[in-house]
Design a protein around this motif. Structure first.
Motif, PDB file in Angstrom:
ATOM      1  N   TYR A 103       0.819  -1.214   0.000  1.00 10.00           N
ATOM      2  CA  TYR A 103       0.000   0.000   0.000  1.00 10.00           C
ATOM      3  C   TYR A 103       0.854   1.267   0.000  1.00 10.00           C
ATOM      4  O   TYR A 103       1.976   1.278   0.487  1.00 10.00           O
ATOM      5  CB  TYR A 103      -0.950  -0.014   1.206  1.00 10.00           C
ATOM      6  CG  TYR A 103      -1.949  -1.137   1.076  1.00 10.00           C
ATOM      7  CD1 TYR A 103      -3.155  -0.948   0.419  1.00 10.00           C
ATOM      8  CD2 TYR A 103      -1.650  -2.411   1.547  1.00 10.00           C
ATOM      9  CE1 TYR A 103      -4.052  -1.994   0.250  1.00 10.00           C
ATOM     10  CE2 TYR A 103      -2.544  -3.461   1.389  1.00 10.00           C
ATOM     11  CZ  TYR A 103      -3.736  -3.248   0.735  1.00 10.00           C
ATOM     12  OH  TYR A 103      -4.609  -4.277   0.557  1.00 10.00           O
ATOM     13  N   ASP A 104       0.259   2.324  -0.542  1.00 13.19           N
ATOM     14  CA  ASP A 104       0.917   3.626  -0.600  1.00 13.19           C
ATOM     15  C   ASP A 104       0.736   4.420   0.690  1.00 13.19           C
ATOM     16  O   ASP A 104       1.513   5.327   0.990  1.00 13.19           O
ATOM     17  CB  ASP A 104       0.350   4.466  -1.755  1.00 13.19           C
ATOM     18  CG  ASP A 104       0.481   3.750  -3.087  1.00 13.19           C
ATOM     19  OD1 ASP A 104       1.598   3.281  -3.389  1.00 13.19           O
ATOM     20  OD2 ASP A 104      -0.522   3.654  -3.818  1.00 13.19           O
ATOM     21  N   LEU A 105      -0.313   4.091   1.451  1.00 14.17           N
ATOM     22  CA  LEU A 105      -0.654   4.799   2.682  1.00 14.17           C
ATOM     23  C   LEU A 105      -1.385   3.845   3.608  1.00 14.17           C
ATOM     24  O   LEU A 105      -2.201   3.040   3.155  1.00 14.17           O
ATOM     25  CB  LEU A 105      -1.566   5.995   2.361  1.00 14.17           C
ATOM     26  CG  LEU A 105      -2.187   6.755   3.529  1.00 14.17           C
ATOM     27  CD1 LEU A 105      -1.114   7.481   4.337  1.00 14.17           C
ATOM     28  CD2 LEU A 105      -3.241   7.736   3.036  1.00 14.17           C
ATOM     29  N   VAL A 106      -1.085   3.940   4.917  1.00 16.44           N
ATOM     30  CA  VAL A 106      -1.800   3.161   5.924  1.00 16.44           C
ATOM     31  C   VAL A 106      -2.460   4.139   6.892  1.00 16.44           C
ATOM     32  O   VAL A 106      -1.795   5.013   7.442  1.00 16.44           O
ATOM     33  CB  VAL A 106      -0.850   2.212   6.691  1.00 16.44           C
ATOM     34  CG1 VAL A 106      -1.612   1.452   7.769  1.00 16.44           C
ATOM     35  CG2 VAL A 106      -0.149   1.247   5.745  1.00 16.44           C
ATOM     36  N   CYS A 131       1.916  -0.377  14.214  1.00 10.29           N
ATOM     37  CA  CYS A 131       2.746   0.545  13.436  1.00 10.29           C
ATOM     38  C   CYS A 131       4.194   0.068  13.406  1.00 10.29           C
ATOM     39  O   CYS A 131       4.839   0.071  12.359  1.00 10.29           O
ATOM     40  CB  CYS A 131       2.656   1.954  14.028  1.00 10.29           C
ATOM     41  SG  CYS A 131       3.690   3.170  13.195  1.00 10.29           S
ATOM     42  N   GLY A 132       4.715  -0.334  14.559  1.00  9.42           N
ATOM     43  CA  GLY A 132       6.085  -0.854  14.610  1.00  9.42           C
ATOM     44  C   GLY A 132       6.270  -2.062  13.716  1.00  9.42           C
ATOM     45  O   GLY A 132       7.284  -2.192  13.028  1.00  9.42           O
ATOM     46  N   ARG A 133       5.266  -2.940  13.698  1.00 11.16           N
ATOM     47  CA  ARG A 133       5.335  -4.122  12.838  1.00 11.16           C
ATOM     48  C   ARG A 133       5.291  -3.742  11.367  1.00 11.16           C
ATOM     49  O   ARG A 133       6.040  -4.256  10.549  1.00 11.16           O
ATOM     50  CB  ARG A 133       4.176  -5.063  13.134  1.00 11.16           C
ATOM     51  CG  ARG A 133       4.234  -5.740  14.464  1.00 11.16           C
ATOM     52  CD  ARG A 133       4.829  -7.151  14.291  1.00 11.16           C
ATOM     53  NE  ARG A 133       4.582  -7.955  15.437  1.00 11.16           N
ATOM     54  CZ  ARG A 133       3.586  -8.836  15.576  1.00 11.16           C
ATOM     55  NH1 ARG A 133       2.717  -9.003  14.622  1.00 11.16           N
ATOM     56  NH2 ARG A 133       3.482  -9.542  16.658  1.00 11.16           N
ATOM     57  N   ILE A 134       4.386  -2.828  11.030  1.00 13.64           N
ATOM     58  CA  ILE A 134       4.254  -2.398   9.634  1.00 13.64           C
ATOM     59  C   ILE A 134       5.518  -1.689   9.177  1.00 13.64           C
ATOM     60  O   ILE A 134       5.973  -1.871   8.042  1.00 13.64           O
ATOM     61  CB  ILE A 134       3.015  -1.490   9.458  1.00 13.64           C
ATOM     62  CG1 ILE A 134       1.738  -2.311   9.636  1.00 13.64           C
ATOM     63  CG2 ILE A 134       3.022  -0.806   8.095  1.00 13.64           C
ATOM     64  CD1 ILE A 134       0.464  -1.480   9.672  1.00 13.64           C
ATOM     65  N   ARG A 135       6.113  -0.897  10.049  1.00 14.47           N
ATOM     66  CA  ARG A 135       7.304  -0.129   9.687  1.00 14.47           C
ATOM     67  C   ARG A 135       8.460  -1.046   9.286  1.00 14.47           C
ATOM     68  O   ARG A 135       9.311  -0.662   8.483  1.00 14.47           O
ATOM     69  CB  ARG A 135       7.697   0.792  10.851  1.00 14.47           C
ATOM     70  CG  ARG A 135       8.793   1.754  10.539  1.00 14.47           C
ATOM     71  CD  ARG A 135       8.606   2.589   9.276  1.00 14.47           C
ATOM     72  NE  ARG A 135       7.538   3.545   9.363  1.00 14.47           N
ATOM     73  CZ  ARG A 135       6.726   3.830   8.346  1.00 14.47           C
ATOM     74  NH1 ARG A 135       6.855   3.239   7.175  1.00 14.47           N
ATOM     75  NH2 ARG A 135       5.769   4.713   8.480  1.00 14.47           N
ATOM     76  N   ILE A 160       2.283   6.411   7.376  1.00 16.40           N
ATOM     77  CA  ILE A 160       1.271   5.870   8.282  1.00 16.40           C
ATOM     78  C   ILE A 160       0.650   7.058   9.002  1.00 16.40           C
ATOM     79  O   ILE A 160       1.358   7.848   9.624  1.00 16.40           O
ATOM     80  CB  ILE A 160       1.878   4.885   9.296  1.00 16.40           C
ATOM     81  CG1 ILE A 160       2.491   3.684   8.570  1.00 16.40           C
ATOM     82  CG2 ILE A 160       0.829   4.444  10.313  1.00 16.40           C
ATOM     83  CD1 ILE A 160       3.273   2.743   9.462  1.00 16.40           C
ATOM     84  N   VAL A 161      -0.669   7.171   8.910  1.00 12.41           N
ATOM     85  CA  VAL A 161      -1.399   8.252   9.573  1.00 12.41           C
ATOM     86  C   VAL A 161      -2.238   7.628  10.673  1.00 12.41           C
ATOM     87  O   VAL A 161      -3.028   6.718  10.424  1.00 12.41           O
ATOM     88  CB  VAL A 161      -2.303   9.013   8.578  1.00 12.41           C
ATOM     89  CG1 VAL A 161      -3.124  10.066   9.298  1.00 12.41           C
ATOM     90  CG2 VAL A 161      -1.462   9.650   7.477  1.00 12.41           C
ATOM     91  N   PHE A 162      -2.053   8.111  11.904  1.00  9.76           N
ATOM     92  CA  PHE A 162      -2.840   7.613  13.024  1.00  9.76           C
ATOM     93  C   PHE A 162      -4.206   8.272  13.060  1.00  9.76           C
ATOM     94  O   PHE A 162      -4.322   9.489  12.907  1.00  9.76           O
ATOM     95  CB  PHE A 162      -2.133   7.881  14.358  1.00  9.76           C
ATOM     96  CG  PHE A 162      -0.942   7.002  14.604  1.00  9.76           C
ATOM     97  CD1 PHE A 162      -1.094   5.635  14.769  1.00  9.76           C
ATOM     98  CD2 PHE A 162       0.315   7.548  14.688  1.00  9.76           C
ATOM     99  CE1 PHE A 162       0.003   4.823  15.007  1.00  9.76           C
ATOM    100  CE2 PHE A 162       1.416   6.752  14.922  1.00  9.76           C
ATOM    101  CZ  PHE A 162       1.258   5.385  15.087  1.00  9.76           C
ATOM    102  N   LEU A 163      -5.235   7.463  13.285  1.00  6.08           N
ATOM    103  CA  LEU A 163      -6.594   7.937  13.509  1.00  6.08           C
ATOM    104  C   LEU A 163      -6.879   7.677  14.983  1.00  6.08           C
ATOM    105  O   LEU A 163      -6.889   6.527  15.412  1.00  6.08           O
ATOM    106  CB  LEU A 163      -7.592   7.155  12.651  1.00  6.08           C
ATOM    107  CG  LEU A 163      -7.333   7.135  11.154  1.00  6.08           C
ATOM    108  CD1 LEU A 163      -8.323   6.205  10.469  1.00  6.08           C
ATOM    109  CD2 LEU A 163      -7.426   8.531  10.581  1.00  6.08           C
TER     110      LEU A 163
END
Length: 92
Positions: A45-48, A63-67, A74-77
Motif C-alpha cells: 500500500y501507498d498509505l496506511v 505501526c512498529g510491525r508495519i514499519r 502511516i497516519v494515526f486515527l
C-alpha cells in the motif's frame, strides 16, 4: 490513485473511510484488527490509516510491525489528544 489500507475496529469508521476514499478514486482495503492488517500485506500500500485504540494489538504496536515491512506513510486515527501520545506515535 493511491492504494490505501485503513485499519480500525469500528465498522462505521471503516465504512466511512472506504466510501469517502473510493469516491475520490483510491483503491481502499479495510481491516478490523492487527491480524487482518498484517494478512493484507501492508507493504503493498501507498498509505496506511491506523487506529490507535484497538483491542488486542494496539495501533502503536501494529505501526512498529508495519514499519519493518514498508516505509509508506502511516497516519494515526485517534481520539487521544495527549501530547505524550502524539510524541510516542511520532517516535514509532
Amino acid at each position: 490513485m493511491a492504494r490505501i489500507l485503513a485499519v480500525d475496529d469500528e465498522p462505521a469508521i471503516r465504512s466511512l473511510l472506504e466510501r469517502t476514499l473510493a469516491k475520490d478514486g483510491h483503491d481502499v482495503r479495510c481491516a478490523a484488527c492487527a491480524e487482518e492488517a498484517l494478512a493484507a500485506r501492508p507493504e503493498r500500500y501507498d498509505l496506511v490509516l491506523l487506529d490507535v485504540m484497538m483491542p488486542g494489538m494496539d495501533g502503536f504496536e501494529l505501526c512498529g510491525r508495519i514499519r519493518t515491512l514498508t516505509d509508506a506513510p502511516i497516519v494515526f486515527l485517534t481520539a487521544k489528544a495527549a501530547e505524550e501520545d502524539a510524541v510516542f506515535g511520532l517516535g514509532v
